[in-house]
Structure formats: C-alpha cells, structure tokens
Design an enzyme around this catalytic site. Sequence first.
Site, short mmCIF file in Angstrom:
data_model
loop_
_atom_site.label_atom_id
_atom_site.label_comp_id
_atom_site.label_asym_id
_atom_site.label_seq_id
_atom_site.Cartn_x
_atom_site.Cartn_y
_atom_site.Cartn_z
N SER A 74 2.16 -1.54 -3.48
CA SER A 74 1.40 -1.59 -2.89
C SER A 74 0.92 0.12 -3.50
O SER A 74 0.93 0.14 -4.43
CB SER A 74 2.14 -0.57 -1.29
OG SER A 74 1.25 0.43 -0.59
N GLU B 190 1.70 0.42 8.61
CA GLU B 190 0.35 1.03 7.85
C GLU B 190 -1.23 0.71 9.01
O GLU B 190 -1.62 1.88 8.70
CB GLU B 190 -0.08 0.52 6.77
CG GLU B 190 -1.27 0.09 5.64
CD GLU B 190 -1.88 -0.91 4.70
OE1 GLU B 190 -0.72 -0.58 3.84
OE2 GLU B 190 -2.85 -1.17 5.16
C1 6PG Z 1 -1.84 -1.80 0.15
C2 6PG Z 1 -2.16 -2.29 1.34
C3 6PG Z 1 -2.97 -3.09 0.24
C4 6PG Z 1 -4.05 -4.01 2.06
C5 6PG Z 1 -4.70 -3.61 2.31
C6 6PG Z 1 -5.40 -4.34 2.97
O1 6PG Z 1 -0.23 -1.56 0.64
O2 6PG Z 1 -1.85 -1.50 -0.79
O3 6PG Z 1 -1.59 -2.48 2.65
O4 6PG Z 1 -1.68 -4.42 0.39
O5 6PG Z 1 -4.45 -5.53 1.02
O6 6PG Z 1 -4.62 -2.66 2.81
O7 6PG Z 1 -5.72 -4.93 3.90
P1 6PG Z 1 -5.72 -5.12 5.47
O8 6PG Z 1 -6.91 -6.64 4.97
O9 6PG Z 1 -5.27 -6.37 5.88
O10 6PG Z 1 -6.52 -3.92 6.14
#
Ligand code: 6PG
Length: 469
Positions: A133, A194
């Site tokens: 992440s 998130e």
């Molecule tokens: C992270 C995020 C990442 C995720 C984006 C988009 O932890 O860096 O969670 O992995 O892919 O935030 O997610 P969505 O397209 O589902 O909003």
Amino acid sequence: MTETATLGLYGLGTMGSALALNILDNGFGLYVSNRSSDAVADFLKEAETDGLAEKLTGADSLEEMVNAMPSPRAIILMVPSGKPVDSTIETLIPLLKQGDTIIDAGNSDYRDTRSRTKTVEDAGLTYIGMGVSGGEEGARNGPSIMVGGTPEAWDAVRPVIEAIAADFEGAPCADHLGPDGAGHFVKTVHNGIEYADMQMIAETYGLMRYGRGQSPADIGKVFEGWDKGRLQSYLVEITGKVLQATDTETGEPAVDVILDAAGQKGTGRWTAIEAIRLGQSANVIEGAVAARAWSAEGDARKTGEEIFGGDRSEVALSDEDLEAALLVGRIVAYAQGFRILAAASDEFDWNIDHARAAEVWRAGCIIRSALLDDIASAFRGDLPKGQLIFADSFVPLIREALPALRRVVGAAVAAGHAIPALSSALAFIDTMQTARGTTDVVQAQRDFFGMHGFVRLDGRENQHGPWWE
Ligand code: 6PG
C-alpha cells in the site's frame, strides 16, 4: 539460515517501476523485465538517469530474466491482478526450480492467492502473496507491506522487504502476517477501511459545502487544521490539499470540475463481501461501497432530484462537532476492519497478529493515521470482546465524541444530506451499546412462518411461540 534470494521484478508499469527504483535505491541488485520490452529500455534509461543502474539487469522476456538470475531466485510480479497473474505463474513454473519464490505484489483476491499458493507449492516452489500500500509515492519511497506465505519464504526475502518498506520511528512497516492468503486479506481489509475513511471525509465535506455553504478552499483549510490534531492522517492531509487546489483550465476549485462518480477496482467491495461471507457486517465499509455504486448512477440521481426536489437545507454544525464525528466514524471503520480480520483469521487458522497489522499500517499506507499506534497498543492489551470500541484508550474518546456524531447525523438526516457511512457508524455504536435489542421480534417472526425455533431467556433452545395455539 535461509539464503537471501536474487531478486527479479516483472511488470514495469507505474507501480512496478517505482518499486524497482526503491529496491535499487536500497542497494540491492535487481533483474527486471516486462511484457513489452520497450518498457524495459525506458526503465533502464530512467534508472541510469537516477544513478541507480549499477546493480540493474534488464531482460527482454521473463524467460531471459529468470535464466540470467542466480538461484535461489525471488520473482516479484507487478502485473494487473486476475488473469495476468495466473498466466505469468504458468509461464514461470517450468522456468524455476526448488528454492525459488514467486511473489505476487498486486491487489489479488486472497482466495486466488490461496489456490495459487497450492499450485506453486505443488510444483515444488514457494509462493508469497504480498499486499503493498501507498500508491506510486509509497512504492518509490517506502510502502507498507503485508506478507502472506511460509515463515521460510519470508526469511528469504525479509531483508529486502524490510529495507524498501516505510519506517515508523525506525521500525519497518512490513511483516509476515500469516500463511498463503493472509497478506492479501490484510491488504483487502486495509482497502475497505480506506473506502470508509474516504467516504466519511467526503460526507463531512458535503455537510460543510452544501449545508454550511463554505467554499472548497475554506473547507480545505479546516481539514489542514484537523490534520494537526486527533484526525492526523494521510487522507485528511491530502483532502486539505485537494480542496485548496484550483483547476488550471477554468480557475474554479479543482473538485468542482470533477464528475461525482467514484471509480473502484474492487478491493473495498471485496471487504464488504468477505465481511458478510464471514458472518460479520462492516456496515461503514458497506455504506462507502454503496456510495460509490450510487454515485455511478448520475442520470438516475438527476431524475430523482427533479422528482423529489433534492432539497438539502442548511445545517448548523460546528467544526468541533464535525471533527469529533469523523473521529468516531474512523474508529468504527478500523474496528469493523479488525473484526473481519479476526473472523478470517479464525476461519483459515491464520493466527494474524492484529497489533502487528496495525503497526504495519502506521506509515507508508493510505490509511496511516495517528490512531494506529493506539490501536496496536489496544490489541496488545486486554480488549473486551475483541471490540476495538471497548478498548480503554478509546472508551473515553468515544464517550466524549459520540454526542457530536449524534448531532451531525441528526442534523444531516433532518436537512436531507446523504451520509451513508457516518450514519452507519452511529447505528453500529448504538447497536453495540444496547444490551437488549429488537431481534427478539425477528426470531418470533421466523418461528411464526417457518417454525425455526428460538432460544428462551432461560437458555432453553429450539423453543416455539404460542402463535398456533
Ligand atoms: C493502496 C491503495 C491502492 C488502490 C487504490 C485504488 O493501498 O495503495 O489501496 O492499492 O489500488 O487506492 O483503489 P480503488 O480503485 O478501488 O479505489
């Protein structure tokens, strides 16, 4: 002692390139390749420019890369989740030999990771499912890393993973959290939280913007202030910046030129699905998933506004109430995420250390916040009924802030502002503070129409009511 593996990375998209530069920056040797070899050439140039090409070897194909690498080898896959992971594994298996490891560093479904672990292990190799992440910036400068696999597999890659991870007061934000799908599951729950946090922030913005008539820039300043207090977090910080940004084309606030239809790749949705599958309900996360789904129905919402009037009237809410409400909502989102983790850990015998998961999230990841250190401590202590909202450190805070959440939800509901996540947080707390609820009536109904039986207060099971007498 396990021998440290030679590293290869396949998939030089935005995230793959950033992670590769991070690995090189930390002094490790790296082999790279990509489905199209143009990206390899571009990456070699980029690494050269950054003075990071010394220990870098590019290869035009996966096969060429694997064959060039001394054993034992660890290949990090930075390919889109789903089919591309399966086909890359299929290509890799015959090229690798015992002692080699495949690491899937994408946002994979933990069930796929479990079955891939079996396939790869049956072929005599090692598999790691690794949640990463922090977006591009995190991948380049230090992400939060959640590892699933055997302890031996972890030992072989641990030095590099800990080196490239973010650090929180000197401790790496990376750990081995359990076998097979555990790492990807923890990452999925991270994304569920998130979604919830993002949605509650957006709802709070909505109340300030459409209920108090403030400009995005003014609201951004309030968020900037909150980021210095108990709401300190990456998401509040970036919201402060986002709201104060101006669109260069129109000179309007940047948020005002963005279509209000939220995208989703799915991991937040998976969290809600998994919660329900595991007999839980993460209603704050569900509320956030619902909000994204409804946001896609822009035409229907327009029609709805014409039919029902779409009145959103004023709300008289103070900054302090909004801040406190968001804080309780955030605690509930974390609490629900950890309940899902506990349920999955029991179901799959993962033995996930909740305190470690919280610690790994303290820096580098999207949900990093000032609360996570306290959450980790709460899990290290005695947590009544495994519920974070009952932790000694959170009880006074929730008691103090709950009236504010109630005022915010009450005002929003009365004035016609949709707040599916914040109102879910309040519903959860109100349910959890009600010793005798109302599902006695549900039990009676079930018994009435289906003879499903109920438990009497004295503990006798499978009892029936007097409905048919
Ligand atoms: C992270 C995020 C990442 C995720 C984006 C988009 O932890 O860096 O969670 O992995 O892919 O935030 O997610 P969505 O397209 O589902 O909003």
